[in-house]
Design an enzyme around this catalytic site. Structure first.
Site, PDB file in Angstrom:
ATOM      1  N   ALA A 179       0.741  -1.485  -0.032  1.00  0.00           N
ATOM      2  CA  ALA A 179       0.333  -0.232  -0.142  1.00  0.00           C
ATOM      3  C   ALA A 179       0.946   1.039   0.139  1.00  0.00           C
ATOM      4  CB  ALA A 179      -1.061  -0.243   0.857  1.00  0.00           C
TER       5      ALA A 179
ATOM      6  N   GLY B 238       0.752   4.910  -0.490  1.00  0.00           N
ATOM      7  CA  GLY B 238      -0.965   5.114  -0.135  1.00  0.00           C
ATOM      8  C   GLY B 238      -1.622   5.611  -1.569  1.00  0.00           C
TER       9      GLY B 238
ATOM     10  N   LYS C 173      -2.766   5.141  -4.494  1.00  0.00           N
ATOM     11  CA  LYS C 173      -4.067   3.857  -5.256  1.00  0.00           C
ATOM     12  C   LYS C 173      -4.593   3.845  -4.208  1.00  0.00           C
ATOM     13  CE  LYS C 173      -0.865   2.615  -8.349  1.00  0.00           C
ATOM     14  NZ  LYS C 173      -0.258   2.888  -7.715  1.00  0.00           N
TER      15      LYS C 173
ATOM     16  N   ASP D  65       4.590  -9.344   6.508  1.00  0.00           N
ATOM     17  CA  ASP D  65       5.096  -9.682   4.867  1.00  0.00           C
ATOM     18  C   ASP D  65       3.689 -10.040   4.323  1.00  0.00           C
ATOM     19  OD1 ASP D  65       6.416 -10.270   2.043  1.00  0.00           O
ATOM     20  OD2 ASP D  65       8.166 -11.607   3.718  1.00  0.00           O
TER      21      ASP D  65
ATOM     22  N   CYS E 184       3.955  -1.231 -12.242  1.00  0.00           N
ATOM     23  CA  CYS E 184       4.204   0.024 -12.806  1.00  0.00           C
ATOM     24  C   CYS E 184       5.674  -0.721 -13.800  1.00  0.00           C
ATOM     25  CB  CYS E 184       4.561   1.163 -12.300  1.00  0.00           C
ATOM     26  SG  CYS E 184       5.756   1.147 -11.386  1.00  0.00           S
TER      27      CYS E 184
HETATM   28  C1  LIG Z   1       4.779  -0.031  -6.092  1.00  0.00           C
HETATM   29  S1  LIG Z   1       4.422   0.394  -4.938  1.00  0.00           S
HETATM   30  C2  LIG Z   1       3.614   0.629  -3.633  1.00  0.00           C
HETATM   31  C3  LIG Z   1       2.701   1.957  -4.352  1.00  0.00           C
HETATM   32  C4  LIG Z   1       1.542   2.379  -3.967  1.00  0.00           C
HETATM   33  N1  LIG Z   1       0.459   1.056  -4.056  1.00  0.00           N
HETATM   34  C5  LIG Z   1       0.526   3.581  -4.203  1.00  0.00           C
HETATM   35  O1  LIG Z   1      -0.162   3.656  -4.412  1.00  0.00           O
HETATM   36  O2  LIG Z   1       1.471   4.488  -4.103  1.00  0.00           O
HETATM   37  C6  LIG Z   1       5.265  -1.710  -3.433  1.00  0.00           C
HETATM   38  C7  LIG Z   1       5.147  -1.385  -2.292  1.00  0.00           C
HETATM   39  O3  LIG Z   1       5.099  -2.740  -2.563  1.00  0.00           O
HETATM   40  C8  LIG Z   1       6.235  -3.322  -0.681  1.00  0.00           C
HETATM   41  N2  LIG Z   1       6.640  -4.129  -0.846  1.00  0.00           N
HETATM   42  C9  LIG Z   1       7.301  -4.936  -1.592  1.00  0.00           C
HETATM   43  N3  LIG Z   1       7.251  -6.246  -0.845  1.00  0.00           N
HETATM   44  C10 LIG Z   1       6.929  -6.681   0.109  1.00  0.00           C
HETATM   45  C11 LIG Z   1       6.414  -7.513   0.608  1.00  0.00           C
HETATM   46  N4  LIG Z   1       6.909  -8.476   0.655  1.00  0.00           N
HETATM   47  N5  LIG Z   1       4.859  -7.254   1.752  1.00  0.00           N
HETATM   48  C12 LIG Z   1       4.127  -6.221   1.371  1.00  0.00           C
HETATM   49  N6  LIG Z   1       4.806  -5.175   1.233  1.00  0.00           N
HETATM   50  C13 LIG Z   1       5.995  -4.750   0.268  1.00  0.00           C
HETATM   51  C14 LIG Z   1       7.067  -1.756  -0.945  1.00  0.00           C
HETATM   52  O4  LIG Z   1       7.037  -1.687   0.645  1.00  0.00           O
HETATM   53  C15 LIG Z   1       6.692  -0.816  -1.221  1.00  0.00           C
HETATM   54  O5  LIG Z   1       5.871   0.903  -1.010  1.00  0.00           O
END
Ligand SMILES: C[S@@+](CC[C@H](N)C(=O)[O-])C[C@H]1O[C@@H](n2cnc3c(N)ncnc32)[C@H](O)[C@@H]1O
Length: 431
Positions: free
Chosen positions: A247, A250, A252, A296, A367
């Protein structure tokens, strides 16, 4: 006598060289390098850093061709300064004598006045010589992947990746109508045109958040026009239990809350630092009706067992669709990263599928431009899960259908409506 261009200060080159050094030698992203800097970053140094990264491969080929021996490891800040100097010389509207003199002067600021002769000689040579540019300024592995995935569109994608992206806004419709906000912008002398959705506005020229009307008070967020399609793809009801599994920060999630106030949303992310950013944005925008969890998403330790109606996975990815905004991706990432991301992405989809109720919907997005992180992840999941997921047909006003979803590309001709590269796939749990 040296002539100084009045609007250009030596400090900008020093700052740009230091920032670029953080990226190309230390391995920070531009965002991390900028965040670590305590001095205000001038628009000129910002442009020099981004531009140097956009044309990094051509520029470094050219410098290497005129250097007699490589710059030593301890002097990589000078290497960065040479790149910044060459970028100014070749791509900015700065007279060559000013670009050279100011860059030479920056050696003092880096504490290396002994290098003035070297910097001067290299830049003077490059000012005279016309050395052919490296094709498209992308690393070979990236050229290969994009050409394999988009044989017809690859060249356009390479060019689009090297252009600056427009600044797009998402109006917080929970607080103000898009029309009223656009009027506020116009009163402040900021021109904007409508994007694909009613809440999307695209600025004619970028402005800093300090100058953006109502930013601090949460009237608006900065978000690429493509990233704003998520609420179109998963219409929610006020009773929907939503998990946003990746998330932070945030973007989205808040968009969904602005569109569908009252939904029961849980924001999960593995990164506490990024969750702090999410919290800051939530306060700015006035969103306080959701639950935050640190955990996670590739395991279920954080889950209490209540199934979700909708799961959004905005997966960690190579970011190859956002190269216009993050040209450091071309320099920092390698083919191995894409493989690692694809493994993590599949693990996330497989694991989170278990938290979805029968009849529920999972929206997987990245993305990324690469099929390896997009359709191929969905395909692997479908193979593993033997028929239970139904791929829902989706369609947006821009972009193209893929085997299992929809792909946005940064190539749209209309500069007012371009999006970053995004991928979306919608899966329904039938049993
Ligand atoms: C593309 S970004 C998300 C952007 C967000 N949805 C937004 O619209 O602002 C991906 C996110 O996945 C998180 N992430 C990476 N591995 C993860 C995991 N195993 N479990 C949960 N979150 C994870 C990262 O910390 C990062 O914040």
């Amino acid at each position: 006598m040296k002539t100084k261009a009045p609007a250009v200060k030596v400090d900008d080159r020093v700052q740009a060289a230091r920032l670029l050094h953080q990226v190309i030698t230390v391995g920070c992203t531009t965002d991390q390098a900028f965040a670590r800097t305590t001095d205000p970053i001038s628009p000129l140094s910002r442009e020099m850093v981004y531009g140097s990264l956009r044309f990094f491969f051509s520029i470094t080929d050219q410098i290497s061709a005129v250097l007699h021996k490589p710059i030593e490891h301890k002097d990589q800040d000078l290497w960065a300064l040479l790149i910044v100097g060459t970028y100014q010389l070749q791509r900015m509207r700065i007279p060559p004598h000013a670009a050279i003199n100011e860059t030479v002067g920056a050696c003092e600021g880096l504490g290396k006045p002994w290098a003035k002769g070297l910097v001067n000689a290299v830049l003077r040579k490059l000012a005279l010589e016309k050395i052919p540019e490296r094709t498209f300024d992308h690393p070979q592995w990236m050229l290969d992947l994009i050409m394999a995935d988009y044989p017809e569109q690859a060249v356009d994608i390479f060019h689009a990746n090297n252009r600056q992206a427009p600044m797009a806004l998402r109006v917080n419709r929970a607080r103000i109508s898009p029309e009223a906000y656009r009027n506020k912008l116009a009163e402040a002398g900021i021109q904007a045109s409508p994007g694909w959705l009613p809440e999307t506005l695209v600025l004619e020229a970028p402005v800093s958040t300090e100058k953006l009307v109502g930013f601090a008070s949460g009237l608006v967020s900065i978000q690429d026009a493509g990233a704003q399609f998520v609420p179109e793809l998963i219409p929610l009801e006020s009773t929907t239990r939503l998990l946003d599994a990746c998330a932070a920060p945030g973007g989205k999630l808040f968009h969904l809350l602005e569109r569908y106030p009252g939904i029961d949303a849980t924001a999960l992310d593995v990164s506490t630092t990024r969750l702090k950013q999410l919290d800051l944005q939530a306060r700015r925008l006035g969103h306080d009706t959701f639950t935050t969890l640190q955990g996670d998403a590739s395991n279920l330790e954080w889950w209490e067992g209540d199934a979700f109606d909708v799961v959004l996975i905005d997966a960690p990815c190579s970011g190859s669709g956002t190269i216009r905004r993050h040209p450091d991706i071309k320099v920092l990432r390698g083919a191995k990263d894409v493989k690692k991301y694809a493994e993590l992405q599949l693990a996330l989809v497989e694991n989170l599928w278990r938290t979805l109720r029968p009849g529920g919907t999972l929206l997987y997005c990245t993305c990324s431009l690469f099929a390896e992180e997009n359709d191929k992840v969905v395909n692997s999941f479908l193979q593993l899960s033997g028929g239970a997921p139904q791929v829902l047909e989706i369609s947006l006003p821009v972009g193209q259908a893929t085997q299992f979803g929809w792909q946005l590309l940064p190539t749209d001709d209309d500069p007012k409506k371009t999006t970053d590269g995004f991928y979306f796939s919608c899966l329904k749990k039938t049993v």
